[in-house]
Design an enzyme around this catalytic site. Structure first.
Site, PDB file in Angstrom:
ATOM      1  N   THR A  79       0.838  -1.201   0.000  1.00 39.34           N
ATOM      2  CA  THR A  79       0.000   0.000   0.000  1.00 39.34           C
ATOM      3  C   THR A  79       0.876   1.254   0.000  1.00 39.34           C
ATOM      4  O   THR A  79       2.022   1.201   0.433  1.00 39.34           O
ATOM      5  CB  THR A  79      -0.857  -0.045   1.282  1.00 39.34           C
ATOM      6  N   GLY A 104     -10.313  -3.311   3.153  1.00 39.80           N
ATOM      7  CA  GLY A 104      -9.342  -3.273   4.259  1.00 39.80           C
ATOM      8  C   GLY A 104      -9.418  -1.972   5.030  1.00 39.80           C
ATOM      9  O   GLY A 104     -10.432  -1.262   5.004  1.00 39.80           O
ATOM     10  N   ASP A 105      -8.341  -1.643   5.700  1.00 50.50           N
ATOM     11  CA  ASP A 105      -8.312  -0.450   6.550  1.00 50.50           C
ATOM     12  C   ASP A 105      -8.039   0.840   5.780  1.00 50.50           C
ATOM     13  O   ASP A 105      -8.380   1.926   6.246  1.00 50.50           O
ATOM     14  CB  ASP A 105      -7.213  -0.600   7.614  1.00 50.50           C
ATOM     15  N   GLY A 129      -4.985  -5.307   7.076  1.00 52.43           N
ATOM     16  CA  GLY A 129      -6.058  -4.358   7.324  1.00 52.43           C
ATOM     17  C   GLY A 129      -7.052  -4.744   8.404  1.00 52.43           C
ATOM     18  O   GLY A 129      -7.536  -3.883   9.143  1.00 52.43           O
TER      19      GLY A 129
HETATM   20  N1  ASP Z   1      -3.743  -2.406   4.570  1.00 56.46           N
HETATM   21  C1  ASP Z   1      -4.006  -2.932   3.272  1.00 56.46           C
HETATM   22  C2  ASP Z   1      -5.261  -3.761   3.330  1.00 56.46           C
HETATM   23  O1  ASP Z   1      -5.432  -4.504   4.270  1.00 56.46           O
HETATM   24  C3  ASP Z   1      -2.895  -3.755   2.720  1.00 56.46           C
HETATM   25  C4  ASP Z   1      -1.540  -3.126   2.789  1.00 56.46           C
HETATM   26  O2  ASP Z   1      -1.303  -2.221   3.573  1.00 56.46           O
HETATM   27  O3  ASP Z   1      -0.660  -3.535   2.020  1.00 56.46           O
HETATM   28  O4  ASP Z   1      -6.027  -3.715   2.413  1.00 56.46           O
END
Ligand code: ASP
Length: 334
Positions: free
Chosen positions: A200, A230-231, A254
């Site tokens: 991300t 996700g988050d 996330g």
């Molecule tokens: N946080 C992101 C998610 O869970 C993934 C990531 O940070 O690479 O969608």
């Protein structure tokens, strides 16, 4: 020289000395990340490492140009994130990971610390730069979060650049999906040697007016399904900014970041417990997330210009620059 003259000289000398020894004032600052996970020196050729350093440096330069000219943190954050979305190296925009069905569904969010304005999109498939769609939701709609087809439609109605799904195809991410499908695991949480793989992107900035902004953009997790979100687009989990406290962008698994409300928790610790930013981030990322089994990291900045990059994974692609310090990029722990 009489006593009064002597005292005056001593005072002036003391003032000069204290001016010289104090840290230069930070007037603007920018911190970026390009994902946290099993980022290991042994598994990356010098060429690949160099490519990441260059991409991170370009993103920093884009944001720095805005801040140095006195522009708003909002522009700096969107500019920096756009550069990383346009690079195939990161799991956001162009280099997004694939869902179980072999699609790319992208999430992004942005928040402005002065008025707590925020915008987010989840599961978009045709907007080229999801961070711009998140910003448009914040600035040009009465809502905070739009999802799926409706969010794509809104983005295109706002005149944002759209692409066909093949724009997001990269061989590397396609192979990741095939590998996970063959391995039979739910989502690509763990790679072949037990490391975490994410990618991300995010940015946090302080501008000359003292405003804080945070933004995050992602393709989510390889092999995600059922419209999983996700988050990253969740305000308070993956992204948060409040001028009274701090601006935070997160990356990692996330589900844990949502349950822990990571970004807001860090800012709340600063605001209500009076912790310094580094301590607050270390508590949440290094203690609480670890206790739950949540891997990843965060970047953060406050109005004093303190810049924090905290992660509990092997590495995190990251970079920082401020009015008193030249741009720096890094990826490993040391
Ligand atoms: N946080 C992101 C998610 O869970 C993934 C990531 O940070 O690479 O969608």
């Amino acid at each position: 020289m009489n006593l009064r003259g002597l005292l005056l000289c001593v005072c002036i000398a003391f003032l000069l000395m204290s001016c010289q020894s104090s840290e230069p004032e930070v007037r603007w600052a920018l911190v970026i990340h390009g994902g946290a996970g099993g980022i290991d020196r042994d598994r990356m050729t010098p060429e690949v490492q160099n490519a990441y350093h260059q991409a991170l440096a370009s993103a920093l330069a884009a944001g720095e140009e805005v801040l140095r000219a006195g522009g708003p943190a909002l522009d700096a954050v969107t500019e920096a994130i756009q550069v990383m979305e346009d690079s195939p190296l990161f799991n956001a925009g162009r280099g997004a990971v694939f869902t179980h069905e072999g699609r790319n569904e992208l999430d992004a969010s942005i928040m402005v610390g002065s008025g707590l304005d925020a915008g987010a999109v989840a599961g978009v498939t045709t907007v080229k730069n999801p961070i711009l769609a998140a910003r448009a939701v914040m600035e040009r709609s009465p809502h905070v979060m739009l999802s799926g087809q409706g969010a794509d439609q809104f983005a295109s109605e706002q005149g944002l650049e759209t692409v066909t799904p093949d724009y997001f195809y990269t061989e590397r991410r396609w192979k990741d999906l095939q590998q996970v499908l063959q391995g039979g695991s739910e989502v690509a949480e763990i790679s072949e040697n037990g490391d975490w793989k994410f990618g991300t992107v995010g940015a946090v900035a302080l501008d000359l007016d003292g405003n804080l902004v945070a933004g995050t953009s992602t393709g989510g997790m390889t092999n995600k399904r059922w419209g999983r979100i996700g988050d990253s687009p969740v305000i308070g989990a993956g992204t948060y900014a409040a001028n009274d406290a701090c601006a935070v962008s997160a990356t990692g698994h996330g589900e844990y970041f949502i349950r822990r409300t990571v970004a807001r928790d860090i800012c709340a610790r600063v605001e209500f417990l009076g912790e310094d930013l580094k301590t607050a981030a270390a508590q949440v990322v290094g203690e609480q997330l670890v206790a739950m089994g949540g891997s990843g990291g965060i970047i953060a900045v406050n109005r004093a210009g303190d810049m924090v990059m905290e992660f509990n994974s092997k590495g995190m692609f990251r970079g920082s620059v401020n009015s008193a310090q030249a741009a720096q990029t890094a990826m490993f722990k040391d």
